[in-house]
Design a protein around this motif. Structure first.
Motif, mmCIF file in Angstrom:
data_model
loop_
_atom_site.group_PDB
_atom_site.id
_atom_site.type_symbol
_atom_site.label_atom_id
_atom_site.label_comp_id
_atom_site.label_asym_id
_atom_site.label_seq_id
_atom_site.Cartn_x
_atom_site.Cartn_y
_atom_site.Cartn_z
ATOM 1 N N HIS A 1 -6.955 -0.262 -2.747
ATOM 2 C CA HIS A 1 -7.226 1.851 -2.405
ATOM 3 C C HIS A 1 -7.848 2.119 -1.486
ATOM 4 C CE1 HIS A 1 -7.942 5.322 -3.507
ATOM 5 N NE2 HIS A 1 -9.300 5.418 -3.660
ATOM 6 N N GLU A 2 -8.776 1.520 -0.442
ATOM 7 C CA GLU A 2 -10.130 0.980 0.539
ATOM 8 C C GLU A 2 -8.669 1.239 1.533
ATOM 9 O OE1 GLU A 2 -13.015 -1.352 2.588
ATOM 10 O OE2 GLU A 2 -13.404 -1.232 0.804
ATOM 11 N N ALA A 3 -7.997 0.245 1.861
ATOM 12 C CA ALA A 3 -6.976 -0.211 3.211
ATOM 13 C C ALA A 3 -6.495 0.888 2.823
ATOM 14 C CB ALA A 3 -6.312 -1.466 2.835
ATOM 15 N N ASP A 4 -5.948 1.378 2.059
ATOM 16 C CA ASP A 4 -4.731 2.758 2.043
ATOM 17 C C ASP A 4 -5.552 4.094 2.275
ATOM 18 O OD1 ASP A 4 -2.829 1.585 0.690
ATOM 19 O OD2 ASP A 4 -3.780 3.307 -0.489
ATOM 20 N N GLY B 1 0.876 -1.213 -0.348
ATOM 21 C CA GLY B 1 -0.122 0.031 0.070
ATOM 22 C C GLY B 1 0.482 1.174 0.142
ATOM 23 N N HIS B 2 0.143 2.228 0.010
ATOM 24 C CA HIS B 2 0.577 3.951 0.396
ATOM 25 C C HIS B 2 -0.048 4.354 0.947
ATOM 26 C CE1 HIS B 2 2.575 2.688 -3.666
ATOM 27 N NE2 HIS B 2 1.293 2.131 -4.086
ATOM 28 N N HIS B 3 0.425 3.798 2.388
ATOM 29 C CA HIS B 3 -0.439 4.257 3.626
ATOM 30 C C HIS B 3 0.857 4.946 4.561
ATOM 31 C CE1 HIS B 3 -1.034 0.763 5.255
ATOM 32 N NE2 HIS B 3 -1.181 0.185 4.075
ATOM 33 N N PRO B 4 0.468 5.293 5.901
ATOM 34 C CA PRO B 4 1.629 5.427 6.991
ATOM 35 C C PRO B 4 1.973 4.158 7.018
ATOM 36 C CG PRO B 4 -0.313 6.423 6.895
ATOM 37 C CD PRO B 4 0.064 5.487 5.949
#
Length: 150
Positions: free
Chosen positions: A125-128, A44-47
């Motif tokens: 996308h939803e997870a991000d 993903g693309h999240h913290p």
């Protein structure tokens, strides 16, 4: 016969992982289930995304996602001599922010411990979006947080 025993041990190991995760027993997870040099790949693309290295960093990751009341319920487990694949429902809630989807993890088992895990989200996308809504810019990546706590 030996392969069947290994497969059963691998399944039991991942079942113990989920039991520890579900009860919040991260110390047992670290001491008895994860290899000391385990690698955990969070897409993903999240913290929280990225490669987590070592049992301490992975346990810190699981402690962090507890903030979003993240839960997991196993749907299916399958195994071979050196791998386990799990399909589980994973969901979390933080204020008005919610996520609920299926996830697949592929575990590499070595010497009776989880050596590597690769995580796959049904809807990345939803997870991000969920992880950004919960943690936003406030959360440094796990290695930086560990260094700053010393």
């Amino acid at each position: 016969m030996k392969m069947i025993q290994e497969v059963n041990k691998n399944l039991e190991l991942v079942q113990r992982f989920f039991a520890c995760y579900g009860s919040g027993d991260l110390e047992t997870m670290k001491r008895e289930i994860l290899a000391e040099d385990v690698t955990w790949i969070i897409p993903g693309h999240h913290p929280l995304a990225g490669v987590k290295k070592g049992a301490n960093e992975i346990v810190d990751y699981f402690a962090t996602i507890a903030k979003a009341n993240f839960k997991a319920e196993v749907i299916s487990l399958s195994a071979s001599e050196n791998h386990v694949v799990d399909v589980h429902r994973g969901w979390g809630e933080y204020g008005e922010h919610k996520v609920d989807m299926n996830w697949v993890l592929v575990y590499q088992i070595e010497n009776g411990r989880i050596k590597q895990a690769q995580n796959f989200a049904a809807d990345q996308h939803e997870a991000d979006q969920f992880f950004w809504k919960v943690w936003g810019d406030e959360l440094k990546p796990v290695p930086a947080r560990l260094r700053s706590e010393d």
